[in-house]
Structure formats: structure tokens, C-alpha cells
Design a protein around this motif. Structure first.
Motif, PDB file in Angstrom:
ATOM      1  N   VAL A 127      33.848  46.921  45.575  1.00 60.00           N
ATOM      2  CA  VAL A 127      35.014  46.935  44.986  1.00 60.00           C
ATOM      3  C   VAL A 127      36.140  47.106  45.315  1.00 60.00           C
ATOM      4  CG1 VAL A 127      35.835  48.288  43.018  1.00 60.00           C
ATOM      5  CG2 VAL A 127      33.292  47.961  42.783  1.00 60.00           C
ATOM      6  N   ALA A 128      37.399  46.270  45.189  1.00 63.32           N
ATOM      7  CA  ALA A 128      38.585  46.402  45.718  1.00 63.32           C
ATOM      8  C   ALA A 128      39.544  47.376  44.845  1.00 63.32           C
ATOM      9  CB  ALA A 128      39.177  45.128  46.007  1.00 63.32           C
ATOM     10  N   ILE A 129      40.459  48.161  45.776  1.00 60.11           N
ATOM     11  CA  ILE A 129      41.321  48.808  45.018  1.00 60.11           C
ATOM     12  C   ILE A 129      42.571  48.056  44.962  1.00 60.11           C
ATOM     13  CG2 ILE A 129      42.806  51.003  45.022  1.00 60.11           C
ATOM     14  CD1 ILE A 129      40.629  52.276  46.586  1.00 60.11           C
ATOM     15  N   GLY A 130      43.250  47.613  43.687  1.00 60.18           N
ATOM     16  CA  GLY A 130      44.374  46.821  43.776  1.00 60.18           C
ATOM     17  C   GLY A 130      43.674  45.264  43.808  1.00 60.18           C
ATOM     18  N   ASP A 131      44.285  44.506  42.637  1.00 59.10           N
ATOM     19  CA  ASP A 131      44.185  43.074  42.555  1.00 59.10           C
ATOM     20  C   ASP A 131      45.140  42.146  43.383  1.00 59.10           C
ATOM     21  OD1 ASP A 131      42.229  41.369  41.391  1.00 59.10           O
ATOM     22  OD2 ASP A 131      43.305  40.991  39.556  1.00 59.10           O
ATOM     23  N   SER A 132      44.713  40.979  43.855  1.00 58.35           N
ATOM     24  CA  SER A 132      45.591  40.354  44.886  1.00 58.35           C
ATOM     25  C   SER A 132      44.955  38.916  44.738  1.00 58.35           C
ATOM     26  CB  SER A 132      45.899  40.862  45.906  1.00 58.35           C
ATOM     27  OG  SER A 132      44.402  40.782  46.796  1.00 58.35           O
TER      28      SER A 132
END
Length: 335
Positions: A272-277
Motif C-alpha cells: 500500500v502506498a501513501i499518496g497517489d501518483s
């Protein structure tokens, strides 16, 4: 007619409006119809009229400038935020200036002092040293409205705070629901609100889910490489089966460590990544992310800053922005 001799009266006469209307139209003041504004601007362009910005600022006590100070422009959030803010404020007749401190305290001091010296109407800040006494003193002395983005800076200002504790609950509960118990947090423990709240929120979410707290990887800065640390954590006999990873640079480094070990997402490690990019969207497989609603963020900042400029300092308020979990293909049920 010489351009040097052209005044707002000439523009008003050419546009067929009063001097007051022409002045309000040129200054993007409220209460001017869009067609009238376009007519006045066209008249000014026809005549080659160039308003004296310094004189206008003295008369209106407004520079029509808003400053932004962000700690790190390698964070995609801040760059996208600035682009949206400048577009929205341009519609209201303001120019937005931006500077980055790259985490250097002296740059933050100099930026706030310069904003004040240049008479900016308002400033938006997300400093890297949120409680530094000299920074707080400079901000307290700033004569215009201040808007603080996700910092616990002790000044009288509107603030937009991100719900990091809620984000950690979303991530941990999602992974726990897929059967994961050993979850590796990979995010910096910097002494600003985001880092402090993420770690406290992660620990609380793990305890609430009755999961053990294990090793963690804490990059020194939001852009520090974590290849060696993540590789070591994932080489352990009881290695984590899932990770929660911050940002873009840290995420890229963590993905390289996974690849170096021959581990696959999500077959071997869920992520799971913190922040979408662009990285989380374009990666194969696409990465599940914690995303902030940028439009909601921009609306709060733009509206509060314009209100404070228009009405003068009034009661300040805190707003809380929650994260949304965007489920993609980087998380799998543990078998």
C-alpha cells in the motif's frame, strides 16, 4: 496618444464605462460583470495601457500576490497543489509565487521575511521546521493572512490537516482483512506533523487489529533511499508479508529492493502506498494507494485565503481532510 500618457480615464472613456468601473475591472474586484471586465481589458490592450503596479498597491494596500512556501517540491503533492492554486487564484486576479526550502531552516526564515517585505497579500506554508521559534516569530509578524498546510505551527492561521491516523487505519485494516499480520511501515519519522502522526497512527492501528509491532524502516527524509534497509527487512526468516510505503522516491527504492530479492507484488509481498501518483497508477501491477482529494484541498485553501484577504483577519479554523483507499492490484490474500 502616447502610451506613457494613457491613464485609467482614457481606458474608461474608450470602453464606455465610468472610471470606477474601469478601475474595478482592471483590479479584478468583485461585482464587475464578466462582459464589462472583458470590454475594459480589451480597451486597455487597444490603448497600450499598463497600470502602475506599485501605485496600485499603495492605493489598494494590495499587491495581488500570494506566496507559497513548501518544504519539498520533490513531493508530487506540493507541485500539483501549487499548479491548482495558481490557476484558481489567477481567476481572481492574483499571481501566485512559490519557493521551496528543501528542508533548510535558513531558507524558510528568508522566504517569510521576503514575503513580508514585498507586501504579499497572503501566504500558504508547509514548512519543514514547523515549530522553530524564529520561524514562528516571523510568521506572527507577517501582516497578512496565513494558511498552514498539515503542520502544527503555533500561529494564528487557518489550517488544513490531513487525517494520517485515519489513513493508517485504512491501510492496516485492509491488509489485516487479507490475512496479513507482519506489516512493514516504510515512512520517515521527521519531526513534523505528517511523520509523527503516521507512526503514532500506524502503531495504534496495529494494536487495535491485535497485530504485532515489528521492524520498521525510517528514511531520514521523505526522499532518502531505503534499498538496503528494505532488502534487509525482507531477507529475514520471518519477513513481512506486506508493506505500507510513503511517497514516490521512497516507494521506488522499496520496489527496487523487492525486485533485487526476486520478490513479486502481490504474490510475495502486498503493498500500500501513501499518496497517489503516476508511479502507483502506471506500475505493473498498479499499486493500492491512500489518496487525498486534491480538489477538496484546493477549495478549502483558495476560499479561506480569499475570504481572509477580502474581509481582513477573522476567526481562523482547522479543517480535516481524510484519505481514501484506492484499491488496485498490489494486495493479495495471504494463503
Amino acid at each position: 496618444m502616447s502610451a506613457k500618457k494613457i491613464t485609467i480615464r482614457d481606458v474608461a472613456r474608450h470602453a464606455g464605462v465610468s472610471v470606477g468601473t474601469a478601475s474595478r475591472a482592471m483590479n479584478a474586484a468583485p461585482g464587475v460583470m464578466e462582459q464589462t471586465r472583458k470590454t475594459v481589458q480589451a480597451a486597455a490592450q487597444d490603448l497600450g495601457y499598463r497600470p502602475n503596479a506599485a501605485a496600485r498597491a499603495l492605493r489598494s494596500r494590495s499587491s495581488r500576490l500570494i506566496g507559497c512556501l513548501f518544504s519539498d517540491l520533490e513531493n508530487p503533492l506540493y507541485m500539483r497543489l501549487f499548479n491548482s492554486l495558481q490557476d484558481r487564484w489567477a481567476e481572481a486576479g492574483f499571481v501566485t509565487l512559490m519557493t521551496s526550502s528543501s528542508g533548510r531552516l535558513e531558507r524558510e526564515h528568508r522566504a517569510i521575511a521576503t514575503f513580508a517585505e514585498r507586501g504579499l497579500d497572503a501566504i500558504v506554508i508547509a514548512p519543514g521546521h514547523e515549530a522553530d521559534p524564529e520561524l514562528v516569530r516571523l510568521l506572527t509578524a507577517f501582516p497578512g493572512p496565513i494558511f498552514v498546510v498539515d503542520r502544527d505551527t503555533p500561529v494564528e492561521a487557518d489550517r488544513l490537516l490531513f487525517d494520517h491516523a485515519g489513513a493508517m487505519r485504512l491501510a492496516v485494516n485492509h491488509l489485516a482483512g487479507l490475512g496479513h499480520r507482519r506489516i512493514l511501515p516504510v515512512f520517515s519519522h521527521v519531526t513534523t506533523r505528517p511523520g509523527l502522526m503516521r507512526h503514532a497512527g500506524f502503531d495504534a492501528a496495529m494494536r487495535a487489529a491485535d497485530l504485532p509491532l515489528g521492524p520498521r524502516v525510517e528514511p531520514e527524509t521523505p526522499n532518502s533511499p531505503v534499498f538496503d534497509e528494505v532488502r534487509a527487512a525482507l531477507s529475514a526468516p520471518d519477513r513481512p508479508t506486506a508493506m505500507v510505503v510513503q511517497g514516490t522516491r521512497v516507494l521506488s527504492s522499496a520496489l527496487n529492493a523487492l525486485a533485487n530479492l526476486g520478490l513479486r507484488v502481490p504474490e510475495d509481498v502486498s503493498l500500500v502506498a501513501i499518496g497517489d501518483s503516476a508511479l502507483t497508477e502506471d506500475h505493473v501491477p498498479p499499486i493500492t494507494s491512500l489518496r487525498l482529494d486534491r480538489e477538496a484541498m484546493v477549495d478549502v485553501i483558495v476560499n479561506r485565503v480569499l475570504m481572509q484577504i477580502r474581509d481582513g483577519r477573522s476567526d481562523v479554523q482547522d479543517s480535516l481532510l481524510e484519505y481514501e483507499l484506492i484499491e488496485r492490484a498490489s494486495c493479495a490474500r495471504l494463503t
